[in-house]
Design an enzyme around this catalytic site. Structure first.
Site, short mmCIF file in Angstrom:
data_model
loop_
_atom_site.label_atom_id
_atom_site.label_comp_id
_atom_site.label_asym_id
_atom_site.label_seq_id
_atom_site.Cartn_x
_atom_site.Cartn_y
_atom_site.Cartn_z
CG ASN A 110 -0.50 -0.32 2.50
OD1 ASN A 110 0.43 -1.09 2.65
ND2 ASN A 110 -1.10 0.28 3.51
CD GLU B 48 -1.45 4.64 4.62
OE1 GLU B 48 -1.00 5.47 5.42
OE2 GLU B 48 -2.15 3.67 4.97
CB CYS C 188 -5.35 -1.34 -1.64
SG CYS C 188 -6.67 -0.64 -0.66
CD GLU D 267 -5.30 -5.97 -1.15
OE1 GLU D 267 -4.81 -4.82 -1.10
OE2 GLU D 267 -5.92 -6.48 -0.20
CB CYS E 197 -10.75 -2.99 0.81
SG CYS E 197 -10.20 -2.23 -0.73
CB CYS F 122 -8.70 -4.68 -3.43
SG CYS F 122 -7.57 -3.30 -3.12
N1 THU Z 1 -5.28 -1.49 2.55
C1 THU Z 1 -4.77 -2.30 1.59
O1 THU Z 1 -3.64 -2.10 1.12
N2 THU Z 1 -5.52 -3.33 1.17
C2 THU Z 1 -6.76 -3.62 1.63
O2 THU Z 1 -7.42 -4.49 1.08
C3 THU Z 1 -7.28 -2.92 2.79
C4 THU Z 1 -6.59 -1.67 3.15
C5 THU Z 1 -4.48 -0.34 2.99
C6 THU Z 1 -5.05 0.99 2.56
C7 THU Z 1 -4.47 1.92 3.60
O3 THU Z 1 -3.17 2.30 3.18
C8 THU Z 1 -4.34 1.04 4.84
O4 THU Z 1 -4.42 -0.31 4.39
C9 THU Z 1 -5.43 1.29 5.88
O5 THU Z 1 -6.69 1.20 5.31
#
Ligand code: THU
Length: 160
Positions: A62, A64, A73, A75, A112, A115
């Site tokens: 991920n 940010e 994310c 994925e 999520c 994704c």
């Molecule tokens: N996140 C992911 O990388 N994948 C997911 O399926 C759920 C959430 C990341 C997004 C964000 O950077 C952090 O987790 C908190 O939500």
């Protein structure tokens, strides 16, 4: 009016140690990239490793952003890289792991909703299921033999 029932069948492994050697290797790749995630805001690190049919392993984590919605994310970082660089190579399997810097994450952490939609696009495109294994930092590992188990009533190109 009638009711319909939607059923998903998932496999649960008690721990990483119960996985087969090839899945362990993919999960280890996902752990390695997870720890390089750029997640200063959530302190929640996610890693994704994809095994392609040609043996290539594509990883992502991920990323940010101070403007939160601009982040992405793990994925989608990984699967878009695969889609961009290996457009004609099917994705066989995906290993996911997440870790919080604030607490010990032992709950298997699924992709999520956004994704799931993104992964579904590639599963439909390649007409072959993508196996998904997901875990927290430690603890149980859940396997879904196809993304479709995780996203019933999908919106796909048949509506367009
Ligand atoms: N996140 C992911 O990388 N994948 C997911 O399926 C759920 C959430 C990341 C997004 C964000 O950077 C952090 O987790 C908190 O939500």
């Amino acid at each position: 009016m009638k009711e319909i029932e939607i059923k998903s069948v998932l496999q649960v492994f008690e721990s990483f140690d119960e996985l087969s050697d090839d899945v362990k290797m993919l999960m280890e790749a996902s752990m390695k990239i997870r720890d390089k995630a750029y997640a200063p805001y959530s302190e929640f690190l996610v890693g994704a490793a994809l095994l392609l049919e040609n043996g290539e392993v594509v990883v992502g984590n991920n990323q940010e952003n101070a403007c939160y919605p601009s982040g992405l994310c793990a994925e989608r970082t990984a699967i878009y890289y695969a889609g961009a660089n290996f457009p004609d190579v099917p994705i066989l399997r995906m290993a996911l792991t997440a870790k919080s810097l604030k607490y010990q994450l032992v709950t298997p952490t699924p992709p999520c909703g956004a994704c799931r939609q993104a992964i579904a696009e590639y599963e439909l495109k390649q007409e072959k299921p993508i196996e998904i294994f997901f875990m927290g930092e430690t603890g149980k590992v859940v396997k879904s033999s196809s993304l479709s188990n995780l996203l019933p009533l999908i919106f796909d190109n048949s509506y367009l």
